[in-house]
Design a protein around this motif. Sequence first.
Motif, PDB file in Angstrom:
ATOM      1  N   ARG A   1       0.852  -1.188   0.000  1.00  0.00           N
ATOM      2  CA  ARG A   1       0.000   0.000   0.000  1.00  0.00           C
ATOM      3  C   ARG A   1       0.888   1.238   0.000  1.00  0.00           C
ATOM      4  O   ARG A   1       2.030   1.194   0.458  1.00  0.00           O
ATOM      5  N   THR A   2       0.358   2.335  -0.508  1.00  0.00           N
ATOM      6  CA  THR A   2       1.131   3.577  -0.572  1.00  0.00           C
ATOM      7  C   THR A   2       0.407   4.657   0.215  1.00  0.00           C
ATOM      8  O   THR A   2      -0.806   4.844   0.057  1.00  0.00           O
ATOM      9  N   TYR A   3       1.154   5.332   1.089  1.00  0.00           N
ATOM     10  CA  TYR A   3       0.611   6.364   1.967  1.00  0.00           C
ATOM     11  C   TYR A   3       1.243   7.707   1.628  1.00  0.00           C
ATOM     12  O   TYR A   3       2.465   7.805   1.533  1.00  0.00           O
ATOM     13  N   VAL A   4       0.406   8.699   1.442  1.00  0.00           N
ATOM     14  CA  VAL A   4       0.904  10.016   1.041  1.00  0.00           C
ATOM     15  C   VAL A   4       0.406  11.072   2.021  1.00  0.00           C
ATOM     16  O   VAL A   4      -0.804  11.225   2.199  1.00  0.00           O
ATOM     17  N   VAL A   5       1.337  11.757   2.655  1.00  0.00           N
ATOM     18  CA  VAL A   5       0.945  12.843   3.563  1.00  0.00           C
ATOM     19  C   VAL A   5       1.018  14.175   2.813  1.00  0.00           C
ATOM     20  O   VAL A   5       2.071  14.542   2.277  1.00  0.00           O
ATOM     21  N   LEU A   6      -0.129  14.845   2.777  1.00  0.00           N
ATOM     22  CA  LEU A   6      -0.259  16.133   2.078  1.00  0.00           C
ATOM     23  C   LEU A   6      -0.472  17.242   3.099  1.00  0.00           C
ATOM     24  O   LEU A   6      -1.136  17.027   4.116  1.00  0.00           O
ATOM     25  N   GLY A   7       0.039  18.413   2.796  1.00  0.00           N
ATOM     26  CA  GLY A   7      -0.297  19.564   3.626  1.00  0.00           C
ATOM     27  C   GLY A   7      -1.639  20.121   3.194  1.00  0.00           C
ATOM     28  O   GLY A   7      -2.059  19.928   2.050  1.00  0.00           O
ATOM     29  N   ASP A   8      -2.339  20.811   4.097  1.00  0.00           N
ATOM     30  CA  ASP A   8      -3.622  21.393   3.653  1.00  0.00           C
ATOM     31  C   ASP A   8      -3.371  22.545   2.685  1.00  0.00           C
ATOM     32  O   ASP A   8      -4.017  22.640   1.639  1.00  0.00           O
ATOM     33  N   GLY A   9      -2.383  23.377   2.983  1.00  0.00           N
ATOM     34  CA  GLY A   9      -2.037  24.419   2.013  1.00  0.00           C
ATOM     35  C   GLY A   9      -1.631  23.811   0.680  1.00  0.00           C
ATOM     36  O   GLY A   9      -1.985  24.315  -0.389  1.00  0.00           O
ATOM     37  N   GLU A  10      -0.928  22.684   0.751  1.00  0.00           N
ATOM     38  CA  GLU A  10      -0.434  22.042  -0.472  1.00  0.00           C
ATOM     39  C   GLU A  10      -1.547  21.702  -1.453  1.00  0.00           C
ATOM     40  O   GLU A  10      -1.345  21.753  -2.670  1.00  0.00           O
ATOM     41  N   ILE A  11      -2.726  21.336  -0.921  1.00  0.00           N
ATOM     42  CA  ILE A  11      -3.759  20.863  -1.849  1.00  0.00           C
ATOM     43  C   ILE A  11      -4.452  22.013  -2.587  1.00  0.00           C
ATOM     44  O   ILE A  11      -5.385  21.796  -3.342  1.00  0.00           O
ATOM     45  N   GLN A  12      -3.923  23.227  -2.412  1.00  0.00           N
ATOM     46  CA  GLN A  12      -4.326  24.318  -3.313  1.00  0.00           C
ATOM     47  C   GLN A  12      -3.730  24.098  -4.703  1.00  0.00           C
ATOM     48  O   GLN A  12      -4.181  24.697  -5.681  1.00  0.00           O
ATOM     49  N   GLU A  13      -2.709  23.252  -4.788  1.00  0.00           N
ATOM     50  CA  GLU A  13      -2.093  22.935  -6.089  1.00  0.00           C
ATOM     51  C   GLU A  13      -3.078  22.140  -6.949  1.00  0.00           C
ATOM     52  O   GLU A  13      -3.658  21.143  -6.509  1.00  0.00           O
ATOM     53  N   GLY A  14      -3.205  22.530  -8.216  1.00  0.00           N
ATOM     54  CA  GLY A  14      -4.161  21.878  -9.117  1.00  0.00           C
ATOM     55  C   GLY A  14      -3.873  20.416  -9.370  1.00  0.00           C
ATOM     56  O   GLY A  14      -4.788  19.614  -9.574  1.00  0.00           O
ATOM     57  N   GLN A  15      -2.596  20.042  -9.351  1.00  0.00           N
ATOM     58  CA  GLN A  15      -2.260  18.653  -9.682  1.00  0.00           C
ATOM     59  C   GLN A  15      -2.840  17.668  -8.668  1.00  0.00           C
ATOM     60  O   GLN A  15      -3.117  16.516  -9.005  1.00  0.00           O
ATOM     61  N   ILE A  16      -3.031  18.124  -7.424  1.00  0.00           N
ATOM     62  CA  ILE A  16      -3.647  17.261  -6.412  1.00  0.00           C
ATOM     63  C   ILE A  16      -5.025  16.811  -6.899  1.00  0.00           C
ATOM     64  O   ILE A  16      -5.421  15.657  -6.739  1.00  0.00           O
ATOM     65  N   TRP A  17      -5.736  17.713  -7.537  1.00  0.00           N
ATOM     66  CA  TRP A  17      -7.105  17.398  -7.949  1.00  0.00           C
ATOM     67  C   TRP A  17      -7.125  16.599  -9.245  1.00  0.00           C
ATOM     68  O   TRP A  17      -8.051  15.817  -9.474  1.00  0.00           O
ATOM     69  N   GLU A  18      -6.110  16.757 -10.076  1.00  0.00           N
ATOM     70  CA  GLU A  18      -5.952  15.835 -11.218  1.00  0.00           C
ATOM     71  C   GLU A  18      -5.750  14.424 -10.675  1.00  0.00           C
ATOM     72  O   GLU A  18      -6.328  13.453 -11.163  1.00  0.00           O
ATOM     73  N   ALA A  19      -4.900  14.329  -9.657  1.00  0.00           N
ATOM     74  CA  ALA A  19      -4.596  13.023  -9.069  1.00  0.00           C
ATOM     75  C   ALA A  19      -5.826  12.455  -8.354  1.00  0.00           C
ATOM     76  O   ALA A  19      -6.101  11.249  -8.434  1.00  0.00           O
ATOM     77  N   ALA A  20      -6.569  13.322  -7.673  1.00  0.00           N
ATOM     78  CA  ALA A  20      -7.768  12.864  -6.951  1.00  0.00           C
ATOM     79  C   ALA A  20      -8.783  12.282  -7.935  1.00  0.00           C
ATOM     80  O   ALA A  20      -9.364  11.216  -7.698  1.00  0.00           O
ATOM     81  N   MET A  21      -8.969  12.969  -9.059  1.00  0.00           N
ATOM     82  CA  MET A  21      -9.898  12.501 -10.091  1.00  0.00           C
ATOM     83  C   MET A  21      -9.454  11.138 -10.614  1.00  0.00           C
ATOM     84  O   MET A  21     -10.240  10.221 -10.789  1.00  0.00           O
TER      85      MET A  21
END
Lengths: 273, 319
Positions: free
Chosen positions: A143-163
């Motif tokens: 399994r892969t675990y990724v820790v993101l910052g809350d400020g970090e998820i303002q980056e658009g690529q996070i939402w490309e990845a989420a989709m």
Amino acid sequence: MQKTSDPVALAAIAKRMRRTAMEMITAAKSGHPGGSLSIAEIVVTMYFDVLRHDPANPKWKDRDRFILSKGHCCPILYAVMAECGYCPKESLNTLRKLGSIYQGHPDVRFIPALEASTGSLGLGLSLGLGMALSAKLDKSPARTYVVLGDGEIQEGQIWEAAMFGSFHKVDNVLAIVDSNKIQLDGFVKDILDLEPLGDKWRSFGWHVIDVDGHDIPALQAAFAEAAATKGKPTCILANTIKGKGVSFMENNPKFHGAAPSADEFQKAMQELA
Amino acid sequence: MAAKFELKPGAATREAFGKALMELGKKNPNVVALDADLSKSTMSAGFAKEFPDRFIECGIAEANMVAIGAGLASAGKIPFAASFSAFLLNKGFEQLRVTAAFPNVNLKVVGTHSGISIGEDGPSQMSVEDLSLACSLPGFTVLCPADEVSMMRLMHAAAEHVGPVFIRAGRAKVPVIYGSDQEFTIGKAVTLMNGADVTLIATGLLVAEAIRAAETLAAEGISARVLDFHTIKPLDRDAIAKAARETGAIVVAEEHLVDGGLGVRVAQVVAETSPVPMEFVGVQNTYAESATPEQLIDKYGLLARDVAAAARRVLKRKR
């Protein structure tokens, strides 16, 4: 290293790791204390309880993978990895200095046991998805675990990845958002508000678990729930306190990216005793 | 003396990429492919049909695709991520830098529809900066094959090479230059014609034009050496130094901006080894426009005629 599921033992390790991280940042005279303190329980619970890993065999093919996408908070990760035996404890205080393996942001060239070089925000979830897809192709339990910052998820690529993650049903990846509500320039709600954050992830097709990011039993339960969730990826929204454990750093944007002074360091160590 | 070349009509290098990708998929189960909603144009669609489990459709999200590819590479796969060069290099550049070049992962990125010869779609789709961007990444290998044979061979070489690779492909059909038995080594230029008066260094689409230019020049009594620089990085320094020493004048021709492309890289080596006069054939400091590929390479000066003219100019400056 000795793994444990005992929350009391894990909390004691977390406190020790906070102290180590403060020593490192103070010695370096620069770094990011606030976001290192906010993820202490998350990183400790990962490495000492949840992750299937083997410090004696860091490239074990079926290991779980941990990516600190918010790479600026590496002091706490270095402290924990050194405690596990991945890298030397005695040189931790060389953080950010010429010749040190403890780079200002995680760098696999210096510490091959790191799963990713990070530091430019917004990249880690995509990397984690690639590793998780590789595990699926290999029929590996990793399994892969990724820790993101809350400020970090303002980056658009996070939402490309989420989709992508939900569409491709990448249920062996877990995103953990360190929701400490503060970024460099101030409070997240004042810079670029993320709320309603849970609804955002849910609308992108993720299973969302809200949890107190400093409550170890709650984190353990959330990780177990994520592992049991099939057909969609899980996002743990870890509500945390930036600077947790040091009163004058808590919820104080100043300590996003500033090292404590000598006096502040002494005070912090007393509080973390 | 220069051998007479017979340039037969051939496939586009993107078509050869698609074929090579299928071969690699059959050969190695670790080869995976990614695309960003352009598989019918990049030609990765054949692989997608043949190996659906190992094809990852990322949708129109190139940045995410590059970093997912880097994650796959970190976990031991040999990913080939394809899109138009313009999107792959520009939208994916930060990901190429931080997730591929910096940790030196085994990711292969294939940019099709490079240069201005894509034609009617116009400059937003054209890539005239990609070689410059890719070469700026430490540790990257940068390939720009001129025909279907070299693309097939260099795809296999790229798969065997451990480390990040950018492979540049084109949309337009291009002449076949090589026989099927030609060998290619990454970082080693191919001498297509020998000559003593001037060297024409070309890459990609301009290789065939350089051959034609050399034939024109031969009729004028000028003996031109023609080198195919299918590898832009690492550069074949020995071939450049030898050309400078032995012919005393160099023309570099590429379907790329003259700023930052093969030309300036060659000039750097010439300056460091045997300084000689040079001329540069490429897209000048501008973006192109919509038209047929033939009209564009004519208008923007990328024909054999332009290479030959540059050779005559450089010869006037030769000591």
